[in-house]
Scaffold this motif. Structure first.
Motif, PDB file in Angstrom:
ATOM      1  N   LYS A   1       1.192  -1.241  -0.404  1.00  0.00           N
ATOM      2  CA  LYS A   1       0.435  -0.066   0.031  1.00  0.00           C
ATOM      3  C   LYS A   1       1.091   1.191  -0.104  1.00  0.00           C
ATOM      4  O   LYS A   1       0.649   2.142  -0.477  1.00  0.00           O
ATOM      5  CB  LYS A   1      -0.588  -0.577   0.988  1.00  0.00           C
ATOM      6  CG  LYS A   1      -1.695   1.245   1.249  1.00  0.00           C
ATOM      7  CD  LYS A   1      -2.285   0.715   2.366  1.00  0.00           C
ATOM      8  CE  LYS A   1      -3.593   2.273   2.568  1.00  0.00           C
ATOM      9  NZ  LYS A   1      -4.413   2.256   4.026  1.00  0.00           N
ATOM     10  N   TYR A   2       1.746   0.859   0.654  1.00  0.00           N
ATOM     11  CA  TYR A   2       2.502   2.494   1.145  1.00  0.00           C
ATOM     12  C   TYR A   2       3.779   2.248  -0.590  1.00  0.00           C
ATOM     13  O   TYR A   2       3.921   3.896  -1.436  1.00  0.00           O
ATOM     14  CB  TYR A   2       4.229   1.969   1.441  1.00  0.00           C
ATOM     15  CG  TYR A   2       5.158   3.233   1.690  1.00  0.00           C
ATOM     16  CD1 TYR A   2       4.507   4.793   2.380  1.00  0.00           C
ATOM     17  CD2 TYR A   2       6.074   2.841   1.252  1.00  0.00           C
ATOM     18  CE1 TYR A   2       6.013   5.589   2.224  1.00  0.00           C
ATOM     19  CE2 TYR A   2       7.404   3.159   1.205  1.00  0.00           C
ATOM     20  CZ  TYR A   2       7.123   4.931   1.838  1.00  0.00           C
ATOM     21  OH  TYR A   2       8.566   5.600   1.079  1.00  0.00           O
ATOM     22  N   LEU A   3       4.112   1.252  -1.303  1.00  0.00           N
ATOM     23  CA  LEU A   3       4.606   1.435  -2.355  1.00  0.00           C
ATOM     24  C   LEU A   3       4.049   1.690  -3.470  1.00  0.00           C
ATOM     25  O   LEU A   3       4.282   2.653  -4.426  1.00  0.00           O
ATOM     26  CB  LEU A   3       5.427  -0.050  -2.748  1.00  0.00           C
ATOM     27  CG  LEU A   3       6.509  -0.225  -1.932  1.00  0.00           C
ATOM     28  CD1 LEU A   3       6.436  -2.218  -1.937  1.00  0.00           C
ATOM     29  CD2 LEU A   3       7.756   0.455  -1.814  1.00  0.00           C
ATOM     30  N   ILE A   4       2.679   1.470  -3.773  1.00  0.00           N
ATOM     31  CA  ILE A   4       1.859   2.159  -4.475  1.00  0.00           C
ATOM     32  C   ILE A   4       1.479   3.731  -4.204  1.00  0.00           C
ATOM     33  O   ILE A   4       1.666   4.695  -5.171  1.00  0.00           O
ATOM     34  CB  ILE A   4       0.327   1.660  -4.167  1.00  0.00           C
ATOM     35  CG1 ILE A   4       0.433   0.091  -4.581  1.00  0.00           C
ATOM     36  CG2 ILE A   4      -0.717   2.808  -4.877  1.00  0.00           C
ATOM     37  CD1 ILE A   4      -1.072  -0.557  -4.701  1.00  0.00           C
TER      38      ILE A   4
ATOM     39  N   LEU B   1       3.966   1.065 -11.442  1.00  0.00           N
ATOM     40  CA  LEU B   1       2.954   0.249 -11.814  1.00  0.00           C
ATOM     41  C   LEU B   1       2.491   2.346 -12.369  1.00  0.00           C
ATOM     42  O   LEU B   1       1.737   2.810 -13.026  1.00  0.00           O
ATOM     43  CB  LEU B   1       2.018   1.020 -10.432  1.00  0.00           C
ATOM     44  CG  LEU B   1       2.212  -0.197  -9.930  1.00  0.00           C
ATOM     45  CD1 LEU B   1       1.129   0.030  -8.986  1.00  0.00           C
ATOM     46  CD2 LEU B   1       1.156  -1.183 -11.020  1.00  0.00           C
ATOM     47  N   SER B   2       3.889   3.214 -12.259  1.00  0.00           N
ATOM     48  CA  SER B   2       4.257   5.210 -12.512  1.00  0.00           C
ATOM     49  C   SER B   2       4.147   5.326 -13.913  1.00  0.00           C
ATOM     50  O   SER B   2       3.799   6.111 -14.236  1.00  0.00           O
ATOM     51  CB  SER B   2       5.598   5.215 -11.558  1.00  0.00           C
ATOM     52  OG  SER B   2       6.573   4.659 -12.251  1.00  0.00           O
ATOM     53  N   TYR B   3       4.466   4.233 -14.811  1.00  0.00           N
ATOM     54  CA  TYR B   3       4.860   4.297 -16.032  1.00  0.00           C
ATOM     55  C   TYR B   3       3.047   4.802 -16.394  1.00  0.00           C
ATOM     56  O   TYR B   3       2.903   5.741 -16.965  1.00  0.00           O
ATOM     57  CB  TYR B   3       5.223   3.259 -16.967  1.00  0.00           C
ATOM     58  CG  TYR B   3       6.862   2.888 -16.569  1.00  0.00           C
ATOM     59  CD1 TYR B   3       7.645   3.180 -18.116  1.00  0.00           C
ATOM     60  CD2 TYR B   3       6.651   2.146 -15.572  1.00  0.00           C
ATOM     61  CE1 TYR B   3       8.790   2.435 -17.613  1.00  0.00           C
ATOM     62  CE2 TYR B   3       8.271   1.990 -15.797  1.00  0.00           C
ATOM     63  CZ  TYR B   3       9.291   2.471 -16.481  1.00  0.00           C
ATOM     64  OH  TYR B   3      10.469   1.771 -15.924  1.00  0.00           O
TER      65      TYR B   3
ATOM     66  N   GLU C   1      -8.523  -3.180 -11.683  1.00  0.00           N
ATOM     67  CA  GLU C   1      -9.498  -2.673 -12.109  1.00  0.00           C
ATOM     68  C   GLU C   1      -9.129  -1.510 -13.565  1.00  0.00           C
ATOM     69  O   GLU C   1      -9.474  -2.039 -14.583  1.00  0.00           O
ATOM     70  CB  GLU C   1     -10.346  -1.617 -11.683  1.00  0.00           C
ATOM     71  CG  GLU C   1     -11.117  -2.941 -10.892  1.00  0.00           C
ATOM     72  CD  GLU C   1     -11.883  -4.503 -10.949  1.00  0.00           C
ATOM     73  OE1 GLU C   1     -11.802  -4.446 -12.330  1.00  0.00           O
ATOM     74  OE2 GLU C   1     -11.174  -5.218 -11.209  1.00  0.00           O
ATOM     75  N   LEU C   2      -8.211  -0.231 -13.530  1.00  0.00           N
ATOM     76  CA  LEU C   2      -7.846   0.384 -14.299  1.00  0.00           C
ATOM     77  C   LEU C   2      -7.263  -0.219 -15.189  1.00  0.00           C
ATOM     78  O   LEU C   2      -6.995  -0.267 -16.868  1.00  0.00           O
ATOM     79  CB  LEU C   2      -7.384   1.656 -13.883  1.00  0.00           C
ATOM     80  CG  LEU C   2      -6.609   2.792 -14.530  1.00  0.00           C
ATOM     81  CD1 LEU C   2      -7.550   3.546 -15.355  1.00  0.00           C
ATOM     82  CD2 LEU C   2      -5.547   3.874 -13.319  1.00  0.00           C
ATOM     83  N   GLY C   3      -6.070  -0.926 -14.930  1.00  0.00           N
ATOM     84  CA  GLY C   3      -5.556  -1.944 -15.466  1.00  0.00           C
ATOM     85  C   GLY C   3      -5.887  -2.935 -16.730  1.00  0.00           C
ATOM     86  O   GLY C   3      -6.028  -2.597 -17.964  1.00  0.00           O
ATOM     87  N   LEU C   4      -7.172  -3.302 -16.284  1.00  0.00           N
ATOM     88  CA  LEU C   4      -7.947  -4.591 -16.610  1.00  0.00           C
ATOM     89  C   LEU C   4      -8.625  -4.063 -18.109  1.00  0.00           C
ATOM     90  O   LEU C   4      -8.420  -3.996 -19.031  1.00  0.00           O
ATOM     91  CB  LEU C   4      -9.359  -5.083 -16.505  1.00  0.00           C
ATOM     92  CG  LEU C   4      -8.152  -5.867 -14.958  1.00  0.00           C
ATOM     93  CD1 LEU C   4      -9.592  -6.397 -13.733  1.00  0.00           C
ATOM     94  CD2 LEU C   4      -7.859  -7.233 -15.771  1.00  0.00           C
TER      95      LEU C   4
ATOM     96  N   MET D   1      -4.705   5.823  -4.468  1.00  0.00           N
ATOM     97  CA  MET D   1      -5.781   4.470  -5.318  1.00  0.00           C
ATOM     98  C   MET D   1      -4.987   3.253  -4.510  1.00  0.00           C
ATOM     99  O   MET D   1      -3.800   3.064  -4.085  1.00  0.00           O
ATOM    100  CB  MET D   1      -5.293   4.083  -6.751  1.00  0.00           C
ATOM    101  CG  MET D   1      -6.143   5.589  -7.424  1.00  0.00           C
ATOM    102  SD  MET D   1      -5.937   5.342  -9.075  1.00  0.00           S
ATOM    103  CE  MET D   1      -6.810   3.713 -10.300  1.00  0.00           C
ATOM    104  N   SER D   2      -6.106   2.235  -4.201  1.00  0.00           N
ATOM    105  CA  SER D   2      -5.638   1.298  -3.624  1.00  0.00           C
ATOM    106  C   SER D   2      -5.404   0.603  -4.958  1.00  0.00           C
ATOM    107  O   SER D   2      -5.527   0.593  -6.238  1.00  0.00           O
ATOM    108  CB  SER D   2      -6.951   0.588  -2.829  1.00  0.00           C
ATOM    109  OG  SER D   2      -8.003  -0.194  -4.079  1.00  0.00           O
ATOM    110  N   ALA D   3      -4.726  -0.841  -4.785  1.00  0.00           N
ATOM    111  CA  ALA D   3      -4.410  -1.790  -5.133  1.00  0.00           C
ATOM    112  C   ALA D   3      -6.007  -2.514  -5.656  1.00  0.00           C
ATOM    113  O   ALA D   3      -5.463  -2.764  -7.255  1.00  0.00           O
ATOM    114  CB  ALA D   3      -3.780  -2.750  -4.136  1.00  0.00           C
ATOM    115  N   ASP D   4      -6.811  -2.468  -5.488  1.00  0.00           N
ATOM    116  CA  ASP D   4      -7.755  -3.053  -6.639  1.00  0.00           C
ATOM    117  C   ASP D   4      -8.081  -2.160  -7.446  1.00  0.00           C
ATOM    118  O   ASP D   4      -8.853  -2.402  -8.844  1.00  0.00           O
ATOM    119  CB  ASP D   4      -9.252  -3.274  -5.422  1.00  0.00           C
ATOM    120  CG  ASP D   4      -9.315  -4.517  -4.598  1.00  0.00           C
ATOM    121  OD1 ASP D   4      -8.261  -5.289  -5.460  1.00  0.00           O
ATOM    122  OD2 ASP D   4      -9.245  -4.211  -3.900  1.00  0.00           O
TER     123      ASP D   4
END
Length: 605
Positions: A289-292, A548-550, A307-310, A300-303
């Motif tokens: 969570k911190y690394l996000i 995730l950053s890109y 979903e954004l990725g999908l 934003m949460s991992a979930d």
């Protein structure tokens, strides 16, 4: 290679007139520029290799032992101190540019302080400012042992121009030995606590370590500098330096690599975990969570990111279908991926030099159109170079900025482990990302911007740096390339690759995905080779959240461009928009959005 309390509220000190008067007096005694300068000295001290990279050579003889207890305590103390100093200023006391820089510094201190308070995370990596895990300090990619080896050959950012330079490198290597000792000690603690690497990553690291053991002295990368002396060093001094390097390698460095190899092979490997992600580790969920936050500058949460990725994978798939149909391929998209992986016309090279020549030709083609999109262009030059052999097998293409004084050009590294299997389908997009107008433009302009405090000159925030580079890939048609549908498909493939990262990184570290499930998802949705996909998935396993950053950064920049285009209509100027994005250094996305909103509002008045 290389970065959160997003939506961080700006600290504004409110109080009585007496308190305001007292604060103003404090600030008059100390201009904010002094705080910025002190902060940058601190940053150089905790990241001496980054200081060398930026051209500050007084740090060339040291490496920070960034996993030591003393180092981590030092970070806690100094980040707390700087936040207290910044709390003495508000927007009424300094100009708008300095206030923006203050807020960037404040964000950086807050998020890094949160990181060092986490019992499993240390965020002050001396390489790319990526998160390291204190008890898992070595891994197969973006690890200090790889970066030191890259410096050792004498063709990277470590200078070898004088006797002092040669002696500085030996002093720096003495610190490196201490770091390796600390790494072994920390990894032993990790073994007791169950905080260990996935076994597959340790297996990938072992050949890297062994490559510096069973090698003749003259072929040892660490011996290369004394085989290529510059002019101006006498024969006597050459002999002395050569002897010193030989003694250091044979009596200190090689024995340390033997010790490290024995530890990894005989003690650590059997304790490594079978799982791929962070969920099985103590504090793993909280750490991710911190690394996000650190890497996306959002809450934003991992979930939500999953979903954004999908959603992005689905959108890009539809665009890919259209290009596939334009080309005339009648099978499904997965079959088209397989055809691209093996298409001989996309693997035309027989010599590594031909790959480099192709990138230089792309540069020539876009040069005639670059002024149509950009007012700001950097003074610094760059070179395209093949990645060094010792790290080529597991490396991705990357850009290393030139020195701040311009004495060393930027370098776009291209791995070519097997030239006959090298597939050029991504080359145009890759050039836009790594070189022009991607990393070379953004990072060089950042370094050359004298209106910014110096702490904003280095690479800094990955979500901005990588987000800009991915956005730059989308500018190909405006720059006169992507005329070949295969190259345009290559651009879509690279964007898909970054969208997939949102899915698989969160899948691995928040949803318990296995390495095999992540690999299969990638194979089903992109045209990369299986070998390349495996290396990428293992990268995400080693550096959670960074990938995730890109996409997160790119989506924000594209969103801001669309917002500006709609709001300004005929008054929208793409050159001015790009200047607004690039003229303030690397910004957290919340501050970037605020800046662009203010720019739009000013033009609408």
């Amino acid at each position: 290679m290389y970065r959160n309390l997003w939506f961080l509220a700006v600290v504004i000190i409110l109080g009585s007139c007496k308190e305001s008067s007292k604060k103003e007096q404090v600030n008059l005694e100390r201009p904010i520029a002094e705080v910025f300068a002190e902060f940058y000295e601190f940053k150089k001290g905790i990241n001496p290799i980054e200081a060398t990279k930026a051209g500050y050579y007084e740090y060339n003889d040291t490496i920070a032992n960034y996993i030591s207890d003393d180092y981590i305590l030092h970070l806690k103390d100094r980040y707390t101190y700087f936040l207290e100093e910044l709390g003495k200023y508000d927007s009424t006391q300094i100009n708008a540019e300095d206030y923006m820089s203050l807020r960037v510094m404040q964000w950086d201190c807050n998020v890094k302080l949160e990181g060092v308070m986490n019992p499993m995370v240390t965020v002050a990596s001396p390489i790319y400012d990526l998160p390291s895990f204190e008890l898992m300090p070595l891994f197969q990619i973006q690890s200090l042992h790889l970066y030191v080896a890259q410096l050792a050959g004498g063709t990277s950012v470590q200078p070898f121009k004088s006797i002092e330079d040669y002696n500085n490198w030996l002093s720096r290597l003495e610190d490196y030995l201490i770091f390796l000792d600390t790494s072994i000690a920390k990894m032993k603690v990790g073994m007791d606590k169950g905080i260990v690497l996935p076994k597959v990553l340790t297996l990938k690291m072992l050949p890297q370590v062994r490559s510096f053991i069973d090698v003749p002295l003259e072929d040892n990368l660490f011996f290369k500098p004394v085989l290529n002396f510059p002019d101006g060093i006498s024969d006597v001094d050459m002999d002395i330096l050569k002897s010193n390097y030989e003694d250091f390698i044979q009596e200190k460095l090689t024995p340390k690599y033997v010790e490290l190899n024995d530890f990894l092979t005989n003690e650590y490997l059997s304790k490594c975990r079978a799982s791929s992600g962070l969920l099985d580790l103590p504090n793993g969920k909280e750490t991710y969570k911190y690394l996000i936050k650190l890497h996306t500058t959002t809450n934003m949460s991992a979930d939500e990111i999953h979903e954004l990725g999908l959603s992005e994978v689905d959108r890009i798939s539809k665009e890919m279908e259209a290009v596939k149909n334009e080309i005339g391929f009648t099978g499904d998209l997965k079959s088209f991926f397989n055809s691209l992986r093996n298409k001989k016309e996309l693997m035309p090279f027989s010599k590594p030099e031909e790959v480099i020549e192709n990138f230089n030709a792309i540069n020539d083609r876009i040069a005639v159109r670059i002024d149509s999109l950009f007012n700001l262009t950097p003074k610094a030059g760059f070179n395209v170079r093949r990645t060094e052999a010792f790290r080529e097998a597991s490396a991705s293409a990357e850009y290393v900025p030139g020195s701040k004084d311009g004495s060393r050009a930027g370098i776009f590294y291209v791995p070519i482990p097997d030239v006959k299997a090298y597939n050029m389908v991504h080359d145009e997009a890759l050039f836009l990302h790594e070189a022009i107008p991607g990393h070379h433009f953004q990072l060089s302009l950042q370094q050359e911007n004298n209106s910014l405090p110096e702490f904003l000159h280095p690479e800094s925030m990955g979500v901005f740096v990588e987000g800009w580079a991915l956005y730059a890939e989308s500018l190909g048609k405006e720059l006169g390339i992507y005329t070949d549908p295969y190259q345009y498909f290559g651009m879509l493939s690279m964007e898909m690759h970054r969208a997939i990262r949102l899915v698989v990184d969160t899948g691995i570290h928040a949803k318990g995905w296995s390495k095999e499930k992540a690999i299969q998802y990638s194979l089903d949705n992109e045209a990369e080779s299986e070998e390349s996909i495996i290396a990428e998935i293992e990268r995400y396993m080693a550096t959670p959240g960074q990938a995730l950053s890109y996409k997160m950064g790119q989506l924000k920049i594209r969103q801001l461009r669309t917002k500006a285009e709609k709001a300004l209509g005929d008054n929208f100027n793409i050159r001015d928009f790009h200047s607004q994005i690039l003229n303030s250094g690397s910004l957290p996305l919340v501050l970037l959005e605020e800046k662009i909103d203010n720019w739009i509002a000013q033009l609408e008045m």
